[in-house]
Structures are given as structure tokens and as C-alpha cells.
Design an enzyme around this catalytic site. Structure first.
Site, PDB file in Angstrom:
ATOM      1  N   ASP A 168      46.572 -45.478 -56.813  1.00 34.80           N
ATOM      2  CA  ASP A 168      47.687 -44.874 -57.549  1.00 34.80           C
ATOM      3  C   ASP A 168      49.031 -45.120 -56.865  1.00 34.80           C
ATOM      4  O   ASP A 168      49.158 -45.043 -55.652  1.00 34.80           O
ATOM      5  CB  ASP A 168      47.431 -43.359 -57.662  1.00 34.80           C
ATOM      6  N   GLU A 277      47.583 -50.352 -64.815  1.00 36.48           N
ATOM      7  CA  GLU A 277      48.602 -49.423 -65.317  1.00 36.48           C
ATOM      8  C   GLU A 277      49.963 -49.783 -64.748  1.00 36.48           C
ATOM      9  O   GLU A 277      50.096 -50.085 -63.562  1.00 36.48           O
ATOM     10  CB  GLU A 277      48.256 -47.976 -64.955  1.00 36.48           C
TER      11      GLU A 277
HETATM   12  O1  LIG Z   1      51.323 -36.741 -55.677  1.00 32.28           O
HETATM   13  C1  LIG Z   1      51.141 -37.958 -55.808  1.00 32.28           C
HETATM   14  O2  LIG Z   1      51.575 -38.847 -55.036  1.00 32.28           O
HETATM   15  C2  LIG Z   1      50.312 -38.409 -57.010  1.00 32.28           C
HETATM   16  O3  LIG Z   1      49.181 -37.564 -57.142  1.00 32.28           O
HETATM   17  C3  LIG Z   1      51.069 -38.263 -58.319  1.00 32.28           C
HETATM   18  O4  LIG Z   1      52.343 -38.860 -58.252  1.00 32.28           O
HETATM   19  C4  LIG Z   1      50.226 -38.866 -59.429  1.00 32.28           C
HETATM   20  O5  LIG Z   1      50.589 -40.201 -59.723  1.00 32.28           O
HETATM   21  C5  LIG Z   1      50.387 -38.025 -60.601  1.00 32.28           C
HETATM   22  O6  LIG Z   1      51.257 -38.229 -61.433  1.00 32.28           O
HETATM   23  C6  LIG Z   1      49.497 -36.834 -60.648  1.00 32.28           C
HETATM   24  O7  LIG Z   1      50.123 -35.812 -61.268  1.00 32.28           O
END
Ligand SMILES: O=C(O)[C@@H](O)[C@@H](O)[C@H](O)C(=O)CO
Length: 498
Positions: A168, A277
Site C-alpha cells: 500500500d 491500483e
Molecule cells: O495509514 C496508512 O498509511 C494507510 O493505512 C492508509 O493511508 C491506507 O492507504 C488507507 O487509506 C486506509 O484507510
């Protein structure tokens, strides 16, 4: 005889349902067999193990202490990889664009069993292993830890409906390669450092001068495709004139090139499905529908296959609290953003999706139930809530420490938290800590973003200030934490229409 011997005998008989051994918790859904080898997950002294009995390569390959034919295997990466080798359902998978998915980020590595119980049987699929580089940096974990948390929970629960693993908010190529090498099945490419919103703060004339410095081939590319063109999307017209085209190209042009480069270099010829994504949500200003259209059309024309797109929506999607903004305007723009996703064959992704209850029905409606919603911090908050219920003193100490270190955490997240609006702890009854107090927006955000600071806090001797007691309490309250997640994330899923 080891405390596990009686359990091993039941395993060999093939019936683990009635096992009762003092201070050992058995997870019956984990009972597995491969050849003559049988496995079962147990917990003893707040530590989980996989017990293995029988003879065969699976038994031999698992790492652990062999007590009279019962191998006691720790939940470590080497043993996770053995489970992956023998049990396909423990390997993360991509889901593609046609089903609803929910990102269930787990900053602690202990939430996935509750998440599995939440989504089981529902028309939505879990991305159980989801952490940003920001999160693992702050929690001092790595992506093997993230995979381990998800995979061992899948094994514990015997969950065979599939789950994903999302690298992510990845910004650099080394992290993308590392994630894919580990078998992550979703990559969220964070393009925020390739998006130049600064040009929105200069004059149109200054923008045109800057634009004219771009290579002629670049200007011709965009002008031939978009200038003075109108496109119909979901019943709305998207029109490009010289001024808005110049601004969009200056703001997003480099980002589009970056997206194409990453797709071509790491994803296109990988040889396995990966949900790719595009994240353009962590920007100072919202993604205008015209900009979203141009990005989508450019990616489509360049052969970039997108699984989901995360625009920055109008209003505020802040951490851990409901939507802030004009819901009617949000709905108007959601029609276009969702229409664009439909037209270009990908899903909308809603970042900071935690607790956005007021707009979930709108999101579910206009995405026609095909969406990706990301949560993470709210799962951490439910853990803190669980602890606050049984260890109010621990919560009070954590809360006070968070207040003292809030500014350090605020450097990592965009929040508009007003600490002055948080009730003074000594005026809050223990019984209210885990309910009304933790439901107040500013208190939620305070704890939401200070997770790394709290989990890493040490005393002068280097001992954990909170983490050891915090994790021990959550192990003792495992069912309570699961129920808290089932209720809270279940509310998210229900309001999204699933
Ligand atoms: O806190 C973070 O770095 C991530 O969990 C979030 O930015 C994540 O991409 C998200 O949007 C979860 O709400």
C-alpha cells in the site's frame, strides 16, 4: 507428558472438537491434514503455535521443537511459507475488477481472524494483508510480518474463500519489487510525489509559460487528443479548453508517465495476476473529474491495465472520522468518478475509508457495488477500545503519552485534529473511555495517528512502556477484539450495501 500430548492424541484420532487442556486454547477450524501429517493451531501463555503430528515431508519441513512426536511450530515466516506450499488457500490472490473488495489494514498483526469472521459469507472479498510503507516504518514491521499475520489467521480460521495482499502507498521502485517478490497480489502506486499541485497557485499566464517549456511532442500529444474536445461520461460532459488542459498536464503529466513506467516495468510481464491500483488521493486538492478523465484515457491508450483508481474526492476523507464536506456535491462528483471507472473498466478505491458512514450508501450506489474501500487505522482503534474497556489505566497512560507526542505523528498524516476539544482525562469516567470518549472525532484522530509512537515507546531502561501490556491484554481479550471488529467493520460493509 507435554501439555500438548493429549491434543496430539485427539489430532491423530481426527477429532479436535472436544479438546480441553488447561491454559491451552484450541482453534478447531485450523485442523488440517496433508498425507499422514495433521496440523492444529493452539495458544498457550498468550503465544500461538501450530502443532504437527504424523510422518511426512510437511512435518519435516515445519520448523519447531519435537516433543515425543508432537512438533510445536512457532508462527514465523519459514512456517508460513510451508503452509503456502501445502495449502493453496493460504496464498494471497488477486481479485480483479468485477467484485467488491475491502482493505483491512492490520497495524498489529492480530486483527485478521476478526476480519475473516466479519466478511465470511458476505459478497465482499478481504485484502487482509495491507500495510503502507509508512505504517510498517512506524511500527518497525516488514512485509513478511504483514503476510504472516494474514496467512496464519487464514489457517487458524480455515478460511478458504481467498484473500489479498496489498503493498500500500508504494512510491519507490525497490518497494514495488520487494512486494511482488514476496508474492503481494495488489500494488497501490502512490503518485503523490509525481503530482505537482503547486502550479495551481500561480497565474494562468505563468502556467502557460511553464507549459510552453514542455517538449513540443508532449504538448502536441495532449493538444491533439484533448484540446477543445468534449467527452460524455455518465451523462456529464467533460470539456478541455486551453487553460484547464494546461493545468492538468502540468499537475498530472509526470504522474501519468510514472504510472506507465511502473506498469510496464513491474506488472505487465510479471506472469501472474496483480491488482494494480493508482493512488492520487494524498494530494492537497481534489482530483477534478476532467483530470480523472485525462489520466484514465491516457492510461487506457497506453495499454496500462488498472484494477482501481483512488482519486482525492471533494471534501475531506480524514483518518478515523466521518466524511467532512458537502455531501450533495460529493454525490454529484461521485456520479462522474464512478462513471469514469465504469467506462474505463476499473473500480474506484476509497482511501481512508474508515468510518465514512455518511457517504457509504452513495459510494455503494454509484459504484454499483463494485468498489475497493480501504481501512486500517480504525482496526487499531478497535484494539485500543478493547483495551480501554478492561485496562482503563493503560488507556489513560497511552492517551496522555499520545497528547505529548501528537505533533510528531501529525507529520505523517493530514488531519485537522483540535486537541483542545478532547475532554480532560481526569474528567472522564473509566466506563466512558471506550465509548463516548473514544467516539469523539478529535480523540479518535489523536490515537489513530500516534500508533507508531505508542507501540514503540520505551522507558529509560529500554523497556516497552505500553506495547507488551497492550498485546498481552489483546491476547487475553481475543474474542472481545474480534467481536469489536465484527461489529465495527460489519457496519462499514452493511452501509456499503454488502
Ligand atoms: O495509514 C496508512 O498509511 C494507510 O493505512 C492508509 O493511508 C491506507 O492507504 C488507507 O487509506 C486506509 O484507510
Amino acid at each position: 507428558m507435554s501439555k500438548f500430548q493429549a491434543i496430539a492424541e485427539a489430532m491423530q484420532k481426527g477429532d479436535v472438537s472436544g479438546i480441553a487442556v488447561d491454559n491451552v486454547k484450541v482453534y478447531p477450524h485450523s485442523f488440517e491434514q496433508s498425507g499422514n501429517v495433521k496440523l492444529l493451531m493452539v495458544k498457550s501463555d498468550n503465544t500461538k503455535y501450530i502443532l504437527a503430528t504424523g510422518e511426512g515431508s510437511l512435518f519435516d519441513e515445519l520448523q519447531g521443537e519435537n516433543n515425543s512426536g508432537v512438533k510445536v511450530c512457532p508462527l514465523v515466516t519459514a512456517n508460513r511459507l510451508v503452509l503456502n506450499k501445502y495449502f493453496d488457500y493460504t496464498v494471497p490472490r488477486a481479485f480483479g475488477t468485477q467484485v467488491a473488495t475491502i482493505g483491512l489494514g492490520d497495524r498489529l498483526g492480530i486483527a485478521s481472524s476478526g476480519h475473516i469472521k466479519t466478511v465470511a459469507g458476505k459478497n465482499i472479498h478481504p485484502i487482509l494483508a495491507q500495510q503502507s510503507i509508512r505504517e510498517i516504518t512506524l511500527t518497525k514491521r516488514d512485509y513478511n510480518d504483514v503476510l504472516n499475520g494474514a496467512v496464519f489467521a487464514v489457517f487458524q480460521e480455515g478460511y478458504k474463500d481467498g484473500f489479498g495482499a496489498d503493498g500500500d502507498h508504494l512510491k519507490v521502485e525497490a518497494d514495488i519489487k520487494m512486494s511482488l517478490d514476496l508474492g503481494f497480489t495488489m500494488i497501490t502506486l502512490d503518485c503523490s510525489e509525481n503530482i505537482d499541485n503547486s502550479v495551481e497557485n500561480i497565474t494562468a499566464a505563468e502556467r502557460e509559460a511553464k507549459y510552453n517549456q514542455l517538449p513540443e511532442a508532449t504538448r502536441n500529444h495532449y493538444e491533439s487528443r484533448y484540446l477543445n474536445q468534449t467527452f460524455e461520461v455518465a451523462g456529464n460532459s467533460i470539456t478541455f479548453n486551453k487553460e484547464n488542459l494546461i493545468e492538468i498536464v502540468l499537475v498530472y503529466g509526470a504522474a501519468v508517465d510514472f504510472m506507465e513506467h511502473i506498469f510496464v516495468t513491474y506488472i505487465k510481464n510479471l506472469g501472474r495476476d496483480v491488482d494494480f491500483e493508482i493512488s492520487i488521493d494524498e494530494t492537497p486538492s481534489p482530483t477534478a473529474p476532467e483530470a480523472h478523465f485525462l489520466i484514465a484515457k491516457e492510461l487506457y491508450s497506453r495499454g496500462v491495465t488498472v484494477y482501481s483508481m483512488a482519486p482525492r474526492f471533494i471534501g475531506e476523507f480524514q483518518k478515523g472520522i466521518d466524511y467532512i464536506g458537502d455531501i450533495a456535491q460529493f454525490e454529484k462528483e461521485m456520479v462522474i468518478h464512478a462513471g469514469l471507472a465504469d467506462d474505463f473498466g476499473y473500480k474506484l478505491s476509497i482511501h481512508s475509508g474508515s468510518d465514512k458512514f455518511s457517504v457509504f450508501p452513495i459510494i455503494g450506489k454509484y459504484t454499483k457495488g463494485r468498489f475497493h474501500v480501504k481501512t486500517a487505522g480504525t482496526n487499531w482503534l478497535e484494539a485500543v477500545r478493547t483495551v480501554a474497556k478492561v485496562k482503563p489505566d493503560l488507556y489513560r497512560r497511552m492517551h496522555q503519552y499520545a497528547l505529548e507526542h501528537f505533533n510528531e505523528a501529525a507529520a505523517y498524516y493530514h488531519v485537522t485534529t483540535d486537541l483542545s476539544k478532547i475532554a480532560l482525562l481526569d474528567q472522564v469516567k473509566d466506563a466512558d473511555l471506550s465509548s463516548a470518549f473514544m467516539d469523539e472525532d478529535n480523540a479518535r484522530q489523536l490515537i489513530h495517528i500516534t500508533y507508531g509512537i505508542l507501540l514503540q515507546a520505551k522507558d529509560a531502561q529500554g523497556n516497552s512502556l505500553f506495547a507488551d501490556e497492550f498485546f498481552r491484554t489483546l491476547s487475553e481479550e481475543e474474542e472481545a477484539y474480534e467481536q469489536s471488529l465484527i461489529s465495527h467493520i460489519g457496519k462499514h460493509i452493511q452501509l456499503l450495501g454488502k
